[in-house]
Design a protein around this motif. Structure first.
Motif, PDB file in Angstrom:
ATOM      1  N   PHE A  33       0.864  -1.190   0.000  1.00  0.00           N
ATOM      2  CA  PHE A  33       0.000   0.000   0.000  1.00  0.00           C
ATOM      3  C   PHE A  33       0.893   1.230   0.000  1.00  0.00           C
ATOM      4  N   ALA A  34       0.525   2.218  -0.820  1.00  0.00           N
ATOM      5  CA  ALA A  34       1.280   3.469  -0.849  1.00  0.00           C
ATOM      6  C   ALA A  34       0.351   4.613  -1.219  1.00  0.00           C
ATOM      7  N   ASP A  35       0.162   5.520  -0.285  1.00  0.00           N
ATOM      8  CA  ASP A  35      -0.598   6.751  -0.535  1.00  0.00           C
ATOM      9  C   ASP A  35       0.349   7.939  -0.473  1.00  0.00           C
ATOM     10  N   HIS A  36       0.229   8.832  -1.443  1.00  0.00           N
ATOM     11  CA  HIS A  36       0.931  10.114  -1.394  1.00  0.00           C
ATOM     12  C   HIS A  36      -0.085  11.176  -0.993  1.00  0.00           C
ATOM     13  N   PHE A  37       0.162  11.856   0.130  1.00  0.00           N
ATOM     14  CA  PHE A  37      -0.775  12.900   0.567  1.00  0.00           C
ATOM     15  C   PHE A  37      -0.108  14.271   0.541  1.00  0.00           C
ATOM     16  N   GLY A  38      -0.911  15.276   0.194  1.00  0.00           N
ATOM     17  CA  GLY A  38      -0.429  16.648   0.165  1.00  0.00           C
ATOM     18  C   GLY A  38       0.396  16.952  -1.074  1.00  0.00           C
ATOM     19  N   PRO A  39       1.085  18.096  -1.079  1.00  0.00           N
ATOM     20  CA  PRO A  39       1.136  19.038   0.037  1.00  0.00           C
ATOM     21  C   PRO A  39      -0.194  19.760   0.220  1.00  0.00           C
ATOM     22  N   ALA A  40      -0.588  19.907   1.482  1.00  0.00           N
ATOM     23  CA  ALA A  40      -1.824  20.600   1.824  1.00  0.00           C
ATOM     24  C   ALA A  40      -1.533  21.572   2.956  1.00  0.00           C
ATOM     25  N   ASP A  41      -2.300  22.647   2.995  1.00  0.00           N
ATOM     26  CA  ASP A  41      -2.165  23.645   4.057  1.00  0.00           C
ATOM     27  C   ASP A  41      -2.872  23.108   5.304  1.00  0.00           C
ATOM     28  N   VAL A  42      -2.123  22.969   6.387  1.00  0.00           N
ATOM     29  CA  VAL A  42      -2.688  22.390   7.615  1.00  0.00           C
ATOM     30  C   VAL A  42      -3.863  23.209   8.142  1.00  0.00           C
ATOM     31  N   ASP A  43      -3.841  24.530   7.888  1.00  0.00           N
ATOM     32  CA  ASP A  43      -4.961  25.366   8.354  1.00  0.00           C
ATOM     33  C   ASP A  43      -6.269  24.960   7.667  1.00  0.00           C
ATOM     34  N   GLU A  44      -6.162  24.430   6.467  1.00  0.00           N
ATOM     35  CA  GLU A  44      -7.373  24.041   5.730  1.00  0.00           C
ATOM     36  C   GLU A  44      -7.610  22.542   5.763  1.00  0.00           C
ATOM     37  N   ALA A  45      -6.570  21.779   5.872  1.00  0.00           N
ATOM     38  CA  ALA A  45      -6.709  20.316   5.783  1.00  0.00           C
ATOM     39  C   ALA A  45      -5.750  19.643   6.761  1.00  0.00           C
ATOM     40  N   ALA A  46      -6.043  19.797   8.060  1.00  0.00           N
ATOM     41  CA  ALA A  46      -5.210  19.144   9.069  1.00  0.00           C
ATOM     42  C   ALA A  46      -5.416  17.635   9.002  1.00  0.00           C
ATOM     43  N   MET A  47      -4.392  16.890   9.392  1.00  0.00           N
ATOM     44  CA  MET A  47      -4.542  15.435   9.469  1.00  0.00           C
ATOM     45  C   MET A  47      -5.363  15.109  10.713  1.00  0.00           C
ATOM     46  N   ALA A  48      -6.388  14.285  10.546  1.00  0.00           N
ATOM     47  CA  ALA A  48      -7.254  13.916  11.678  1.00  0.00           C
ATOM     48  C   ALA A  48      -7.846  12.541  11.407  1.00  0.00           C
ATOM     49  N   VAL A  49      -7.027  11.525  11.614  1.00  0.00           N
ATOM     50  CA  VAL A  49      -7.464  10.142  11.392  1.00  0.00           C
ATOM     51  C   VAL A  49      -7.634   9.499  12.766  1.00  0.00           C
ATOM     52  N   GLY A  50      -8.889   9.280  13.161  1.00  0.00           N
ATOM     53  CA  GLY A  50      -9.201   8.755  14.485  1.00  0.00           C
ATOM     54  C   GLY A  50      -8.762   7.313  14.655  1.00  0.00           C
ATOM     55  N   PRO A  51      -8.901   6.800  15.891  1.00  0.00           N
ATOM     56  CA  PRO A  51      -8.480   5.425  16.181  1.00  0.00           C
ATOM     57  C   PRO A  51      -9.095   4.403  15.217  1.00  0.00           C
ATOM     58  N   HIS A  52      -8.235   3.565  14.665  1.00  0.00           N
ATOM     59  CA  HIS A  52      -8.657   2.504  13.749  1.00  0.00           C
ATOM     60  C   HIS A  52      -7.678   1.341  13.890  1.00  0.00           C
ATOM     61  N   PRO A  53      -8.095   0.148  13.508  1.00  0.00           N
ATOM     62  CA  PRO A  53      -7.289  -1.053  13.757  1.00  0.00           C
ATOM     63  C   PRO A  53      -6.441  -1.461  12.542  1.00  0.00           C
ATOM     64  N   HIS A  54      -5.431  -2.260  12.802  1.00  0.00           N
ATOM     65  CA  HIS A  54      -4.672  -2.924  11.737  1.00  0.00           C
ATOM     66  C   HIS A  54      -4.336  -4.339  12.175  1.00  0.00           C
ATOM     67  N   ILE A  55      -4.207  -5.235  11.210  1.00  0.00           N
ATOM     68  CA  ILE A  55      -3.620  -6.563  11.448  1.00  0.00           C
ATOM     69  C   ILE A  55      -2.719  -6.919  10.263  1.00  0.00           C
ATOM     70  N   GLY A  56      -1.691  -7.706  10.534  1.00  0.00           N
ATOM     71  CA  GLY A  56      -0.926  -8.367   9.476  1.00  0.00           C
ATOM     72  C   GLY A  56      -0.008  -7.495   8.647  1.00  0.00           C
ATOM     73  N   LEU A  57       0.244  -6.268   9.109  1.00  0.00           N
ATOM     74  CA  LEU A  57       1.048  -5.343   8.294  1.00  0.00           C
ATOM     75  C   LEU A  57       1.884  -4.434   9.187  1.00  0.00           C
ATOM     76  N   GLN A  58       2.800  -3.706   8.545  1.00  0.00           N
ATOM     77  CA  GLN A  58       3.491  -2.594   9.188  1.00  0.00           C
ATOM     78  C   GLN A  58       3.063  -1.303   8.509  1.00  0.00           C
ATOM     79  N   THR A  59       2.809  -0.263   9.307  1.00  0.00           N
ATOM     80  CA  THR A  59       2.596   1.054   8.711  1.00  0.00           C
ATOM     81  C   THR A  59       3.916   1.818   8.772  1.00  0.00           C
ATOM     82  N   VAL A  60       4.240   2.449   7.661  1.00  0.00           N
ATOM     83  CA  VAL A  60       5.472   3.226   7.525  1.00  0.00           C
ATOM     84  C   VAL A  60       5.055   4.658   7.191  1.00  0.00           C
ATOM     85  N   THR A  61       5.289   5.563   8.126  1.00  0.00           N
ATOM     86  CA  THR A  61       4.928   6.963   7.896  1.00  0.00           C
ATOM     87  C   THR A  61       6.182   7.768   7.618  1.00  0.00           C
TER      88      THR A  61
END
Ligand code: MN
Length: 286
Positions: A33-61
Motif C-alpha cells: 500500500f502506498a498513498d501520497h498525501f499533500g502538500p496541503a495547508d494544515v490550516d485548511e486540511a489538518a490530518m485527523a485520522v481517528g483510532p482505527h485497527p490494523h492486522i498483518g502489516l506494518q505502517t510506515v509513515t
C-alpha cells in the motif's frame, strides 16, 4: 518497465494519490500500500485520522514536510518530522490514530506506506518504533535516506521481517541506482517528474521494474525543473497471496471476518484502546 498510474482517493477528508496496490501488481516485494498525501495547508486540511485497527502489516509513515502525531494502543505517543520514520508493526492487532499536532501550521506532505508481514510474524505481538534519524547515502547525481533494508552500503535500523528495501531518493542529475537482482522494484513518483532509463515518468505514477536487474538509471527531465524526489521500494516477490480489506492484511476471509467482528466489539480487547481526542472510526459496511 511498466508504468502504473495511481488513483485519486480520500482519506480522513484529505485527497491522496494511491500508488499501491495496483491490479497488475498488488505488491512490490512486501510493500502492499502506498498513498501520497499533500502538500496541503494544515490550516485548511489538518490530518485527523481517528483510532482505527490494523492486522498483518506494518505502517510506515514518512513526511516530506510538516509534522504528525501518532498515538496507539500500546501507549505510544510520537511526533514525527521530515527525515524521521514511524514504523508500527500490527501483528495480530493494534489500533492507532494520526493527527496534526495542536498548533501546527504550514504544509503537510508525505507518504503512508504499508508492508505485509510474512506468516512468521503476522500473528505476533504489536510493536511501535520511531527512528529519529536514518542512514543517508550519497551517490553520484543524488542522495537518499534508507527507510528500510540496505542500500548503497547503508542499512536502516528499522525492523524488516522480509527481504525488502525502501529509499527516499533525491535525483539531482543522472544516477545509476544499484538494485538487488533478486528484488522487484517500484520507482514511485510523488511530485516531480523523473526519467527512468530515459523514459519520462510523470507524478502520480510508478515505474515497475521486474526482478533480474542490477541497476536503473534515474535522471531529471531536461526542462531544468530542479531535483526530483522519488521513493524506491523493492523486495523479494512476496511469498503467498495476501487478502487486503479496509485496514487489514490477511490470508483468508475467515481471518478478515474475525478482525471486523473484533473491531466492532469494543469489549473484545484485541486492538486495545487509543488515547485520542478523535472519534473511533467504525469499520465500513461490506
Ligand atoms: Mn492506520
Amino acid at each position: 518497465m511498466e508504468i502504473l498510474v495511481g488513483n485519486r482517493a480520500t482519506v480522513g477528508g484529505g485527497d491522496v494519490v494511491r500508488l499501491l496496490p495496483k491490479r497488475a501488481h498488488r505488491t512490490i516485494g512486501a510493500w502492499c500500500f502506498a498513498d501520497h498525501f499533500g502538500p496541503a495547508d494544515v490550516d485548511e486540511a489538518a490530518m485527523a485520522v481517528g483510532p482505527h485497527p490494523h492486522i498483518g502489516l506494518q505502517t510506515v509513515t514518512w513526511l516530506f514536510d510538516g509534522e504528525a502525531l501518532h498515538t496507539d494502543s500500546l501507549g505510544s505517543e510520537q511526533l514525527i518530522r521530515p527525515g524521521q520514520l514511524n514504523l508500527m508493526t500490527a501483528g495480530h492487532g493494534i489500533a492507532h490514530a494520526e493527527q496534526s499536532p495542536f498548533g501546527a501550521s504550514g504544509a503537510l506532505h508525505g507518504m503512508q506506506l504499508w508492508v505485509a508481514l510474512p506468516d512468521s510474524t503476522r500473528s505476533g505481538d504489536p510493536r511501535f518504533e520511531h527512528h529519529a534519524s536514518l542512514p543517508e547515502v550519497a551517490l553520484p547525481g543524488g542522495d537518499g535516506h534508507v527507510l528500510l533494508g540496505s542500500f548503497g552500503g547503508a542499512t536502516s535500523p528499522a525492523r524488516a521481517d522480509t527481504a525488502i528495501v525502501g529509499v527516499d531518493l533525491t535525483v539531482r542529475a543522472v544516477i545509476e541506482v544499484p538494485l538487488d537482482p533478486a528484488f522487484e522494484h517500484g520507482v514511485l513518483v510523488p511530485r516531480e517528474a523523473v526519467e527512468v532509463d530515459g523514459v519520462r515518468v510523470e507524478p502520480g505514477t510508478t515505474a515497475y521494474l521486474a526482478p533480474g536487474r542490477s541497476s536503473v538509471r534515474l535522471g531529471v527531465p531536461a526542462s531544468g525543473a530542479g531535483p526530483a524526489r522519488v521513493l524506491l521500494l523493492g523486495g523479494a516477490p512476496f511469498d503467498g497471496e495476501i487478502l487486503m480489506s479496509w485496514n487489514f492484511v490477511a490470508r483468508s476471509r475467515v481471518e478478515l471476518d474475525q478482525a471486523y467482528a473484533d473491531w466492532a466489539d469494543v469489549g473484545s480487547g484485541r486492538f486495545g484502546e487509543v488515547r485520542s481526542p478523535l472519534a473511533r472510526i467504525p469499520a465500513p459496511t461490506r
